[in-house]
Design an enzyme around this catalytic site. Structure first.
Site: not given
Ligand code: CA
Length: 466
Positions: A40-41, A80, A138, A293-294
């Protein structure tokens, strides 16, 4: 005498390579185990296989070394929720109005991954898979969106878009008990239907424990398994245990140091997952994907949390730093090791590759491509494709096609040649009207298939301030 053409020779060679790879599969009913590891990130350059020397990730690097490193891999949105909805559906989430992070209101029947869309877990369920998600969901908190309703047999983790990492922080019973924004990061963890009190002192380790346990149990069975290993690290809050912090004595900035420690904990977990596959002798026909995810979060003016270099900008942006992510894939039985694949690919391609290999008919047309022919030498040319992004509220739009990337907002437009300008520093929009025209026309066609309004309320709408 006539000689066979170069094309014919290459075609024969390609068939031979594919034949050798196929022959290495002993099981005629070839259903690989599937593991998707998503972080995540995490920044583009915050992984060893993309060049990071500051944050070693030897275990994540194994996936790339023993498989393929994708150097131009994208997610479908620079943050996300929408990015995960694209991955999990294999379709542009803009088609079904997943335009932002859904409200976490557990009473909201609309805020989540719509039941009209098939999730990859549901698709695999139809093919006989046993599925688990460990980590961050999420995709909606109303009971109708629960992982159990979406093809998963087991669930460990939490429903929100992020979480506190230490056990003493988890003080809220569940989403129904959330009164204020941010408390959703403090809900008790869930294992299947029950509250789960943490056994470890750190959430990332606990998620890894559940992943390993699932593989140990399901790896012994005849049916294949799918593990969606969705770490919330290194997403904020920036928290790490001393064990991991101690690995980075040379990083002075405390936030960057904590961020590095969080990635190191994920890497330990990935190592345990890969070791478990080896111990159970199922690594050969288990396909493992790894991606973020990004892009990484940049602190304005001080790029000290994440490192997206050499890309421009980060999370939330349509510049490459927002959507272009670390991405690797390993599948020893099907894909040769030590490959770099440099053409544009997308998280959308995961569902398409699996559907093609397993010969599953998706409920709706998928937007990705089957990667295997491009990785095993059967397809000689790069895929002819475009990849798109949009922000429904602002009207901003981006497209990658061939070497070019075109972006348009209400204020301006820009065209970059990514093959020579990966950092997006030279705007060619005035120099290349022909390419701009072609890109605009493609975008307009693409937009016709997308929703015209969001399907649900976003996360900032609940809880409302009193
Ligand atoms: Ca993210």
């Amino acid at each position: 005498m006539t000689y066979p053409s170069e094309k014919l020779i290459r075609t024969i060679l390609a068939f031979c390579i594919a034949g050798v790879l196929s022959a290495s599969i002993s099981n005629a009913d070839d259903k690989p185990n599937i593991i998707i590891i998503i972080t995540d990130d995490q920044g583009y350059n915050d992984v060893g296989f993309n060049g990071s020397e500051e944050i070693p990730t030897p275990n994540v690097d194994r996936i790339a070394d023993e498989g393929v490193r994708f150097t131009q891999a994208y997610v479908t949105h620079p943050f996300c929720g929408p990015s995960r909805a694209g991955l999990l559906s294999g379709r542009y989430q803009y088609r079904f109005g997943f335009e932002g992070n859904p409200s976490l209101n557990p009473r909201d029947e609309k805020a989540g991954f719509p039941t009209s869309e098939e999730m990859i877990s549901e698709m695999l369920k139809r093919a006989g898979y046993t599925n688990m998600i460990a980590g961050k969901w999420h995709m909606g908190t109303h009971p109708r969106f629960h992982p159990f309703k979406r093809g998963f047999d087991e669930f460990f983790g939490f429903l929100a878009g992020g979480h506190q990492y230490f056990p003493h922080e988890l003080t809220v019973k569940d989403m129904m008990a959330v009164k204020n924004k941010g408390e959703w990061y403090r809900t008790k963890l869930r294992h299947n239907g029950e509250i789960y009190e943490m056994q470890r002192d750190y959430l990332t380790d606990e998620i890894s424990d559940f992943a390993v346990d699932f593989i140990e149990r399901r790896g012994k069975q005849d049916e294949p398994f799918f593990l969606y290993l969705a770490y919330n690290a290194p997403h904020g809050p920036l928290q790490a245990t001393q064990t991991y912090l101690d690995r980075f004595p040379n990083i002075e900035d405390n936030k960057r140091r904590t961020y590095a420690a969080m990635i190191s904990a994920v890497d330990d977990g990935v190592g345990r997952v890969l070791d478990t596959l080896d111990q159970m002798e199922i690594a050969g026909n288990t396909v493992v994907f790894f991606l973020s995810d990004n892009g990484g979060v940049m602190k304005k003016g001080k790029e000290n949390w994440s490192d997206n270099s050499p890309l421009r900008a980060g999370k939330g942006s349509f510049f490459e730093g927002g959507n272009r992510v670390p991405f690797a894939m390993r599948w020893p039985a099907r894909v040769k090791a030590k490959q770099d694949y440099n053409e544009p690919i997308s998280s959308l391609d995961i569902a398409s590759t699996l559907a093609a290999h397993l010969n599953i008919q998706p409920q709706k047309t998928l937007d990705g491509i089957d990667l295997l022919p491009y990785l095993n030498g059967v397809a000689r040319r790069a895929p002819d494709r475009e990849l798109y992004w949009r922000n429904l509220k602002s009207g901003n739009i981006a497209v990658v096609s061939g070497d070019y990337k075109y972006m348009k907002s209400a204020k301006n437009s820009s065209l970059f040649d990514l093959s020579s300008d990966i950092g997006e520093s030279k705007n060619l929009v005035k120099k290349n009207a022909e390419v701009v025209g072609s890109m605009e026309s493609k975008q307009e066609d693409w937009l016709e298939g997308m929703a015209t309004e969001p399907a649900f309320n976003f996360a900032d709408t609940w809880p409302r301030k009193n």
